[in-house]
Design a protein around this motif. Structure first.
Motif, PDB file in Angstrom:
ATOM      1  N   LEU A   1       0.817  -1.214   0.000  1.00 15.04           N
ATOM      2  CA  LEU A   1       0.000   0.000   0.000  1.00 15.04           C
ATOM      3  C   LEU A   1       0.851   1.265   0.000  1.00 15.04           C
ATOM      4  O   LEU A   1       0.474   2.278  -0.587  1.00 15.04           O
ATOM      5  N   ARG A   2       1.993   1.221   0.684  1.00 15.55           N
ATOM      6  CA  ARG A   2       2.866   2.393   0.810  1.00 15.55           C
ATOM      7  C   ARG A   2       4.267   1.916   1.173  1.00 15.55           C
ATOM      8  O   ARG A   2       4.431   0.792   1.666  1.00 15.55           O
ATOM      9  N   PRO A   3       5.272   2.753   0.962  1.00 17.59           N
ATOM     10  CA  PRO A   3       6.627   2.343   1.342  1.00 17.59           C
ATOM     11  C   PRO A   3       6.758   2.215   2.854  1.00 17.59           C
ATOM     12  O   PRO A   3       6.023   2.867   3.618  1.00 17.59           O
ATOM     13  N   LYS A   4       7.679   1.380   3.274  1.00 19.62           N
ATOM     14  CA  LYS A   4       7.867   1.171   4.711  1.00 19.62           C
ATOM     15  C   LYS A   4       8.132   2.479   5.439  1.00 19.62           C
ATOM     16  O   LYS A   4       7.651   2.685   6.561  1.00 19.62           O
ATOM     17  N   ALA A   5       8.880   3.379   4.817  1.00 16.26           N
ATOM     18  CA  ALA A   5       9.227   4.645   5.466  1.00 16.26           C
ATOM     19  C   ALA A   5       8.010   5.508   5.760  1.00 16.26           C
ATOM     20  O   ALA A   5       8.069   6.402   6.615  1.00 16.26           O
ATOM     21  N   LEU A   6       6.895   5.270   5.067  1.00 14.26           N
ATOM     22  CA  LEU A   6       5.676   6.044   5.313  1.00 14.26           C
ATOM     23  C   LEU A   6       4.674   5.301   6.188  1.00 14.26           C
ATOM     24  O   LEU A   6       3.580   5.816   6.441  1.00 14.26           O
ATOM     25  N   CYS A   7       5.033   4.118   6.661  1.00 15.53           N
ATOM     26  CA  CYS A   7       4.177   3.436   7.625  1.00 15.53           C
ATOM     27  C   CYS A   7       4.267   4.194   8.954  1.00 15.53           C
ATOM     28  O   CYS A   7       5.355   4.569   9.381  1.00 15.53           O
ATOM     29  N   PRO A   8       3.146   4.422   9.618  1.00 15.38           N
ATOM     30  CA  PRO A   8       3.157   5.275  10.809  1.00 15.38           C
ATOM     31  C   PRO A   8       3.456   4.518  12.098  1.00 15.38           C
ATOM     32  O   PRO A   8       3.099   3.355  12.261  1.00 15.38           O
ATOM     33  N   ILE A   9       4.097   5.222  12.999  1.00 20.71           N
ATOM     34  CA  ILE A   9       4.221   4.784  14.385  1.00 20.71           C
ATOM     35  C   ILE A   9       3.629   5.890  15.241  1.00 20.71           C
ATOM     36  O   ILE A   9       4.072   7.041  15.184  1.00 20.71           O
ATOM     37  N   GLY A  10       2.595   5.542  15.991  1.00 23.18           N
ATOM     38  CA  GLY A  10       1.899   6.579  16.741  1.00 23.18           C
ATOM     39  C   GLY A  10       1.280   7.626  15.840  1.00 23.18           C
ATOM     40  O   GLY A  10       1.212   8.799  16.200  1.00 23.18           O
ATOM     41  N   THR A  11       0.845   7.229  14.652  1.00 22.92           N
ATOM     42  CA  THR A  11       0.229   8.047  13.591  1.00 22.92           C
ATOM     43  C   THR A  11       1.232   8.942  12.858  1.00 22.92           C
ATOM     44  O   THR A  11       0.837   9.714  11.992  1.00 22.92           O
ATOM     45  N   VAL A  12       2.518   8.863  13.175  1.00 28.11           N
ATOM     46  CA  VAL A  12       3.542   9.676  12.502  1.00 28.11           C
ATOM     47  C   VAL A  12       4.349   8.775  11.571  1.00 28.11           C
ATOM     48  O   VAL A  12       4.913   7.773  12.018  1.00 28.11           O
ATOM     49  N   PRO A  13       4.438   9.092  10.265  1.00 30.23           N
ATOM     50  CA  PRO A  13       5.241   8.273   9.359  1.00 30.23           C
ATOM     51  C   PRO A  13       6.675   8.128   9.857  1.00 30.23           C
ATOM     52  O   PRO A  13       7.266   9.077  10.381  1.00 30.23           O
ATOM     53  N   MET A  14       7.234   6.952   9.701  1.00 36.09           N
ATOM     54  CA  MET A  14       8.564   6.680  10.235  1.00 36.09           C
ATOM     55  C   MET A  14       9.617   7.637   9.699  1.00 36.09           C
ATOM     56  O   MET A  14      10.536   8.034  10.423  1.00 36.09           O
ATOM     57  N   VAL A  15       9.516   8.033   8.430  1.00 32.78           N
ATOM     58  CA  VAL A  15      10.522   8.937   7.884  1.00 32.78           C
ATOM     59  C   VAL A  15      10.473  10.295   8.577  1.00 32.78           C
ATOM     60  O   VAL A  15      11.506  10.950   8.756  1.00 32.78           O
ATOM     61  N   ASP A  16       9.294  10.731   9.015  1.00 34.55           N
ATOM     62  CA  ASP A  16       9.179  12.005   9.731  1.00 34.55           C
ATOM     63  C   ASP A  16       9.894  11.936  11.079  1.00 34.55           C
ATOM     64  O   ASP A  16      10.583  12.878  11.486  1.00 34.55           O
ATOM     65  N   SER A  17       9.727  10.816  11.771  1.00 32.77           N
ATOM     66  CA  SER A  17      10.415  10.649  13.052  1.00 32.77           C
ATOM     67  C   SER A  17      11.927  10.606  12.846  1.00 32.77           C
ATOM     68  O   SER A  17      12.686  11.149  13.661  1.00 32.77           O
ATOM     69  N   ALA A  18      12.370   9.971  11.769  1.00 32.80           N
ATOM     70  CA  ALA A  18      13.799   9.910  11.492  1.00 32.80           C
ATOM     71  C   ALA A  18      14.368  11.300  11.203  1.00 32.80           C
ATOM     72  O   ALA A  18      15.448  11.663  11.691  1.00 32.80           O
ATOM     73  N   LEU A  19      13.655  12.093  10.421  1.00 30.38           N
ATOM     74  CA  LEU A  19      14.105  13.464  10.149  1.00 30.38           C
ATOM     75  C   LEU A  19      14.164  14.281  11.435  1.00 30.38           C
ATOM     76  O   LEU A  19      15.094  15.070  11.643  1.00 30.38           O
TER      77      LEU A  19
END
Length: 275
Positions: A21-39
């Motif tokens: 459905l979407r790349p792993k980096a855009l899967c959310p943790i706590g409703t926040v996409p993982m790439v956003d948390s990494a940035l």
């Protein structure tokens, strides 16, 4: 200032069908996409913007690029994904002589990387690790430690990395081990917390979300839950019917095309560590 790099090109095959459905980096943790948390965790070390931080992309690259926007330089890998070393090799000109702080998009590190660069000599590769039972990833250096997806790399090590598909362990860290130069630091000495989870499997992905949610289900505000959920993740736009009771599962998709992935944390494959 360090150059920041988020490694976000993974195909996420173990998370399928979610990553169809979407790349792993855009899967959310706590409703926040993982790439956003990494940035966010790189911001204090590298800054933000296209000159300061880069994100590599391969699977669903256009979606990653659109999501990141002007918050970072996006390095799209054509053909085969380049791996952790090849990704940095492709970014050599962008890095331009700077040392680099690298993090994996799919690493859940809620304590951040605040002190990772403190007292770093700028000459050795410094890897963030957590304590585990057994030999760990670097038994000849310091047994019982496992890499958790964040490191500091000096420009002298980065400038010669290949652009072909390759991994940092194979082309850089093994040599540094042989030379007695690999530096390993633990979460306890770096972060404001001691939790690290590699979100590679449904069980570990659920475990990260439950940690972020304080043990409770994480339900996106746009989801509709007419039934009940217990220790679950419900994605944006997803639907749980009135006759459904989901337990330790991930619900994605839509009302007409739901996707349910069983993900009991007791089945975690060892990607969760604390120290």
């Amino acid at each position: 200032m360090l150059a920041g790099v988020v490694l976000a090109a993974g195909a996420g095959t173990r998370l399928r069908p979610l990553t169809l459905l979407r790349p792993k980096a855009l899967c959310p943790i706590g409703t926040v996409p993982m790439v956003d948390s990494a940035l966010a965790r790189l911001a204090g070390l590298s800054g933000v913007g296209v000159d300061d931080v880069a994100v590599n992309a391969h699977a669903f690259a256009p979606l990653v690029a659109e999501h990141v926007g002007d918050r970072a330089h996006v390095s799209v890998e054509a053909g085969r994904a380049r791996g952790t070393a090849g990704a940095l090799g492709l970014l050599r000109d962008w890095i331009g002589g700077r040392s680099v702080v690298v993090t994996n998009a799919d690493a859940y590190l809620p304590g951040g990387l605040g002190a990772l660069a403190q007292d770093w000599d700028g000459e050795r590769c410094r890897l963030l690790c957590s304590t585990v039972a057994g030999a760990g990833d670097f038994p000849s250096v310091r047994p019982g430690l496992r890499y958790v997806g964040a490191c500091l790399l000096p420009w002298a090590a980065v400038r010669s990395l290949p652009t072909t598909p390759s991994g940092l362990y194979e082309v850089l860290w093994q040599e540094e081990i042989a030379r007695g130069r690999l530096e390993l630091v633990t979460l306890a000495g770096v972060a404001a917390g001691s939790v690290a989870i590699d979100c590679g499997t449904p069980a570990d992905y659920l475990a990260a979300n439950l940690h972020a949610g304080g043990g409770r289900s994480v339900v996106d505000p746009t989801a509709v839950v007419a039934g009940t959920v217990e220790r679950c993740v419900v994605w944006d736009g997803a639907y749980v019917g009135p006759d459904e009771h989901l337990v330790e599962s991930i619900r994605a998709g839509t009302r007409t095309a739901p996707i349910t992935v069983p993900a009991s944390p007791t089945a975690a494959d060892g990607g969760s560590w604390t120290s």
